[in-house]
Design a protein around this motif. Structure first.
Motif, PDB file in Angstrom:
ATOM      1  N   HIS A 106       0.517  -1.347   0.088  1.00 47.89           N
ATOM      2  CA  HIS A 106      -0.380   0.152   0.154  1.00 47.89           C
ATOM      3  C   HIS A 106       0.610   1.390  -0.149  1.00 47.89           C
ATOM      4  O   HIS A 106       0.664   2.266  -0.778  1.00 47.89           O
ATOM      5  CB  HIS A 106      -0.820   0.195   1.483  1.00 47.89           C
ATOM      6  CG  HIS A 106      -1.997   1.202   1.763  1.00 47.89           C
ATOM      7  ND1 HIS A 106      -3.452   1.046   0.436  1.00 47.89           N
ATOM      8  CD2 HIS A 106      -1.658   1.929   1.924  1.00 47.89           C
ATOM      9  CE1 HIS A 106      -3.057   2.360   0.866  1.00 47.89           C
ATOM     10  NE2 HIS A 106      -2.799   2.703   1.886  1.00 47.89           N
ATOM     11  N   ALA A 107       1.802   1.445   1.306  1.00 43.89           N
ATOM     12  CA  ALA A 107       2.865   2.637   1.000  1.00 43.89           C
ATOM     13  C   ALA A 107       3.522   2.526  -0.740  1.00 43.89           C
ATOM     14  O   ALA A 107       3.493   3.242  -0.915  1.00 43.89           O
ATOM     15  CB  ALA A 107       3.927   2.368   2.007  1.00 43.89           C
ATOM     16  N   ASP A 130       2.104   1.769  -3.627  1.00 41.09           N
ATOM     17  CA  ASP A 130       1.369   2.524  -4.950  1.00 41.09           C
ATOM     18  C   ASP A 130       0.980   3.853  -4.132  1.00 41.09           C
ATOM     19  O   ASP A 130       1.313   4.285  -4.767  1.00 41.09           O
ATOM     20  CB  ASP A 130      -0.158   1.668  -4.169  1.00 41.09           C
ATOM     21  CG  ASP A 130      -0.145   0.077  -4.604  1.00 41.09           C
ATOM     22  OD1 ASP A 130       0.958  -1.091  -5.770  1.00 41.09           O
ATOM     23  OD2 ASP A 130      -1.147  -0.786  -4.695  1.00 41.09           O
ATOM     24  N   ALA A 131       1.206   4.137  -3.138  1.00 45.33           N
ATOM     25  CA  ALA A 131       1.063   5.264  -2.506  1.00 45.33           C
ATOM     26  C   ALA A 131       2.115   6.541  -2.974  1.00 45.33           C
ATOM     27  O   ALA A 131       2.043   8.250  -3.016  1.00 45.33           O
ATOM     28  CB  ALA A 131       0.688   5.957  -0.994  1.00 45.33           C
ATOM     29  N   GLY A 132       3.161   6.101  -3.355  1.00 47.73           N
ATOM     30  CA  GLY A 132       4.238   6.347  -3.188  1.00 47.73           C
ATOM     31  C   GLY A 132       5.305   6.701  -2.828  1.00 47.73           C
ATOM     32  O   GLY A 132       6.327   7.594  -3.075  1.00 47.73           O
ATOM     33  N   HIS A 133       5.732   6.205  -1.415  1.00 45.04           N
ATOM     34  CA  HIS A 133       6.346   5.631  -0.447  1.00 45.04           C
ATOM     35  C   HIS A 133       7.674   5.674  -0.883  1.00 45.04           C
ATOM     36  O   HIS A 133       7.553   4.705  -1.843  1.00 45.04           O
ATOM     37  CB  HIS A 133       5.894   6.063   0.537  1.00 45.04           C
ATOM     38  CG  HIS A 133       5.281   6.457   1.201  1.00 45.04           C
ATOM     39  ND1 HIS A 133       4.720   7.910   2.316  1.00 45.04           N
ATOM     40  CD2 HIS A 133       3.360   6.364   0.862  1.00 45.04           C
ATOM     41  CE1 HIS A 133       4.093   8.140   1.936  1.00 45.04           C
ATOM     42  NE2 HIS A 133       2.745   7.401   1.868  1.00 45.04           N
ATOM     43  N   ASP A 134       9.270   6.035  -0.845  1.00 44.48           N
ATOM     44  CA  ASP A 134      10.020   5.396  -1.005  1.00 44.48           C
ATOM     45  C   ASP A 134      10.883   4.402   0.164  1.00 44.48           C
ATOM     46  O   ASP A 134      11.687   3.597  -0.188  1.00 44.48           O
ATOM     47  CB  ASP A 134      10.748   5.881  -1.228  1.00 44.48           C
ATOM     48  CG  ASP A 134      11.608   7.360  -0.751  1.00 44.48           C
ATOM     49  OD1 ASP A 134      10.809   7.338   0.774  1.00 44.48           O
ATOM     50  OD2 ASP A 134      12.254   7.816  -0.172  1.00 44.48           O
ATOM     51  N   GLN A 142       3.621  -7.240  -4.037  1.00 45.32           N
ATOM     52  CA  GLN A 142       2.590  -7.171  -4.693  1.00 45.32           C
ATOM     53  C   GLN A 142       2.389  -9.190  -5.337  1.00 45.32           C
ATOM     54  O   GLN A 142       0.631  -8.681  -5.248  1.00 45.32           O
ATOM     55  CB  GLN A 142       2.807  -6.617  -5.624  1.00 45.32           C
ATOM     56  CG  GLN A 142       2.191  -4.179  -4.799  1.00 45.32           C
ATOM     57  CD  GLN A 142       2.949  -4.015  -5.669  1.00 45.32           C
ATOM     58  OE1 GLN A 142       3.369  -3.475  -6.812  1.00 45.32           O
ATOM     59  NE2 GLN A 142       2.565  -2.335  -5.421  1.00 45.32           N
TER      60      GLN A 142
END
Length: 80
Positions: free
Chosen positions: A20-21, A23-27, A74
């Motif tokens: 989820h992180a 997918d949300a664009g977090h590195d 994923q």
């Protein structure tokens, strides 16, 4: 509660949070864990988290969400 222990549920929940992180664009992800919580530390280390800081009984850990890791978390559980 014991019927839910040692079944990989915590590990799978961590994997879902990682996906989820990503997918949300977090590195990266960071977390804090009690140094005496050996079970949690083992799970986090098995997922690739590394210790970045330690203060008293609190450990800060970090996990870089690189492309290979994201692809792995994923994927369906049977394909990991």
């Amino acid at each position: 509660a014991s019927e839910y222990q040692n079944r990989g549920l915590g590990t799978e929940l961590c994997r879902q949070a990682m996906a989820h992180a990503a997918d949300a664009g977090h590195d990266a992800l960071r977390l804090h864990v009690d140094a005496d919580n050996e079970r949690a530390l083992a799970v986090y280390r098995s997922l690739g988290f590394v210790e970045v800081d330690r203060k008293d009984k609190r450990i800060e850990m970090r996990l870089a969400l690189d492309d290979e890791l994201v692809s792995d978390v994923q994927a369906p559980p049977a394909e990991r």
